[in-house]
Design an enzyme around this catalytic site. Structure first.
Site, PDB file in Angstrom:
ATOM      1  CG  ASN A  46      45.555  29.784  43.023  1.00 24.47           C
ATOM      2  OD1 ASN A  46      46.468  30.219  43.704  1.00 24.47           O
ATOM      3  ND2 ASN A  46      45.697  29.489  41.745  1.00 24.47           N
ATOM      4  CD  GLU A  48      45.817  25.287  39.912  1.00 25.23           C
ATOM      5  OE1 GLU A  48      46.653  24.454  39.516  1.00 25.23           O
ATOM      6  OE2 GLU A  48      45.615  26.374  39.334  1.00 25.23           O
ATOM      7  CB  CYS A  57      39.163  31.392  43.103  1.00 29.16           C
ATOM      8  SG  CYS A  57      38.791  30.974  41.405  1.00 29.16           S
ATOM      9  CD  GLU A  59      39.720  35.963  43.527  1.00 30.85           C
ATOM     10  OE1 GLU A  59      40.143  34.800  43.638  1.00 30.85           O
ATOM     11  OE2 GLU A  59      39.787  36.596  42.461  1.00 30.85           O
ATOM     12  CB  CYS A  91      36.816  33.898  37.986  1.00 29.86           C
ATOM     13  SG  CYS A  91      36.082  32.983  39.347  1.00 29.86           S
ATOM     14  CB  CYS A  94      35.539  34.973  42.733  1.00 32.75           C
ATOM     15  SG  CYS A  94      36.392  33.437  43.109  1.00 32.75           S
TER      16      CYS A  94
HETATM   17  N1  THU Z   1      42.160  31.945  40.022  1.00 33.22           N
HETATM   18  C1  THU Z   1      41.984  32.558  41.221  1.00 33.22           C
HETATM   19  O1  THU Z   1      42.410  32.055  42.273  1.00 33.22           O
HETATM   20  N2  THU Z   1      41.320  33.736  41.240  1.00 33.22           N
HETATM   21  C2  THU Z   1      40.889  34.392  40.133  1.00 33.22           C
HETATM   22  O2  THU Z   1      40.286  35.447  40.255  1.00 33.22           O
HETATM   23  C3  THU Z   1      41.143  33.835  38.808  1.00 33.22           C
HETATM   24  C4  THU Z   1      41.660  32.451  38.766  1.00 33.22           C
HETATM   25  C5  THU Z   1      42.901  30.678  39.997  1.00 33.22           C
HETATM   26  C6  THU Z   1      42.087  29.451  39.685  1.00 33.22           C
HETATM   27  C7  THU Z   1      43.121  28.514  39.128  1.00 33.22           C
HETATM   28  O3  THU Z   1      43.755  27.849  40.210  1.00 33.22           O
HETATM   29  C8  THU Z   1      44.140  29.437  38.473  1.00 33.22           C
HETATM   30  O4  THU Z   1      43.903  30.727  38.992  1.00 33.22           O
HETATM   31  C9  THU Z   1      44.055  29.470  36.950  1.00 33.22           C
HETATM   32  O5  THU Z   1      42.755  29.711  36.549  1.00 33.22           O
END
Ligand code: THU
Length: 145
Positions: A46, A48, A57, A59, A91, A94
């Protein structure tokens, strides 16, 4: 479903990919390892942003990495969050993005006491909207002239 050793190895690649996560805002580091039909693995973490909504994310990063290299057929994806005791399931967004390329994908996550758990993407996104929905609609329009 994957062989046990294959699932464990994929999960380990996801854990390692999580080490590259850029998550200064949530502190929640996620790694993903996407196994393609040819047996190669594409990883993502991920990423940000100070403008929170622009965060990506793990994925999705893995899908973009693979598709950008011309790979579009996938068997499985392993996802690892910051703590193996808490499975990190993809999520909703994704799940939809994974469905675009691999409706029959297997999702591998950690399972406390069992090592890992394999879940069909179709269980996580039942009755999905996808390319076939659009194709059926177009087909009906053509039929009705
Ligand atoms: N996140 C992911 O990378 N994948 C997921 O399946 C759930 C959430 C990340 C997004 C964000 O950077 C952090 O986790 C908190 O939500």
């Amino acid at each position: 479903m994957l062989e046990q050793s294959e699932a464990e190895a994929l999960l380990e690649e996801a854990r390692q990919a999580g080490g590259s996560a850029y998550a200064p805002y949530s502190g929640f580091h996620v790694g993903a390892a996407l196994l393609d039909a040819g047996g190669s693995v594409h990883t993502g973490a991920n990423v940000e942003n100070a403008s929170y909504g622009l965060s990506t994310c793990a994925e999705r990063a893995a899908v973009a990495c693979a598709v950008g290299q011309g790979v579009r057929e996938f068997r499985a994806i392993a996802v690892a969050g910051p703590d193996d005791r808490e499975p990190c399931l993809p999520c909703g967004s994704c799940r939809q993005i994974l469905h675009e390329f691999a409706p029959d994908l297997v999702v591998v996550v950690t399972a406390p006491g069992h090592g890992f758990r394999e879940i069909p993407l179709s269980d996580l996104l039942p009755d999905a909207f996808g390319a076939d929905t659009l194709a059926q609609s177009r087909h009906r329009e053509e039929e009705s002239g």
